[in-house]
Design a protein around this motif. Sequence first.
Motif, short mmCIF file in Angstrom:
data_model
loop_
_atom_site.label_atom_id
_atom_site.label_comp_id
_atom_site.label_asym_id
_atom_site.label_seq_id
_atom_site.Cartn_x
_atom_site.Cartn_y
_atom_site.Cartn_z
N VAL A 49 0.84 -1.21 0.00
CA VAL A 49 0.00 0.00 0.00
C VAL A 49 0.87 1.26 0.00
O VAL A 49 0.58 2.23 -0.69
N ALA A 50 1.98 1.23 0.74
CA ALA A 50 2.85 2.42 0.82
C ALA A 50 3.65 2.63 -0.46
O ALA A 50 3.86 3.78 -0.87
N PHE A 54 -1.35 3.99 -5.13
CA PHE A 54 -2.79 4.03 -4.87
C PHE A 54 -3.19 5.43 -4.42
O PHE A 54 -2.39 6.15 -3.82
N ASP A 56 -5.25 7.93 -1.86
CA ASP A 56 -5.41 7.82 -0.41
C ASP A 56 -6.65 7.00 -0.03
O ASP A 56 -6.61 6.19 0.89
N THR A 58 -8.14 4.65 -1.79
CA THR A 58 -7.95 3.23 -2.09
C THR A 58 -7.06 2.57 -1.04
O THR A 58 -7.35 1.46 -0.58
N GLY A 59 -5.99 3.24 -0.64
CA GLY A 59 -5.11 2.71 0.40
C GLY A 59 -5.84 2.52 1.72
O GLY A 59 -5.67 1.51 2.40
N GLN A 60 -6.67 3.52 2.06
CA GLN A 60 -7.45 3.41 3.29
C GLN A 60 -8.45 2.26 3.20
O GLN A 60 -8.67 1.55 4.19
N VAL A 63 -6.47 -1.16 3.60
CA VAL A 63 -6.08 -1.38 4.99
C VAL A 63 -7.32 -1.59 5.86
O VAL A 63 -7.32 -2.45 6.75
#
Length: 79
Positions: A49-50, A54, A56, A58-60, A63
């Motif tokens: 993810v980092a 992606f 923000d 999509t990353g959230q 996770v």
Amino acid sequence: DKTSSEGTGGVDLVNLVWQVTAQTKPAPAPHEKMVMVIVFLWTTLISVVALARFSDETGQMIVGVAVNLNLLFFYGAPL
């Protein structure tokens, strides 16, 4: 080692604990292996993810779904 209903289950459990503690027999389900698998999965997920591009949101979402799955897995596990 068999566990029977005649009351010898406690003796078998004591023998198993003694053998695992004395390191003459491996634990039936080693906890530290499962912990390392979970740490590896979380490290991989956070790294992907980092390092991936992606957004923000999509990353959230990734996770958040992983956290919810983790919560369901451990909440459903016997304590």
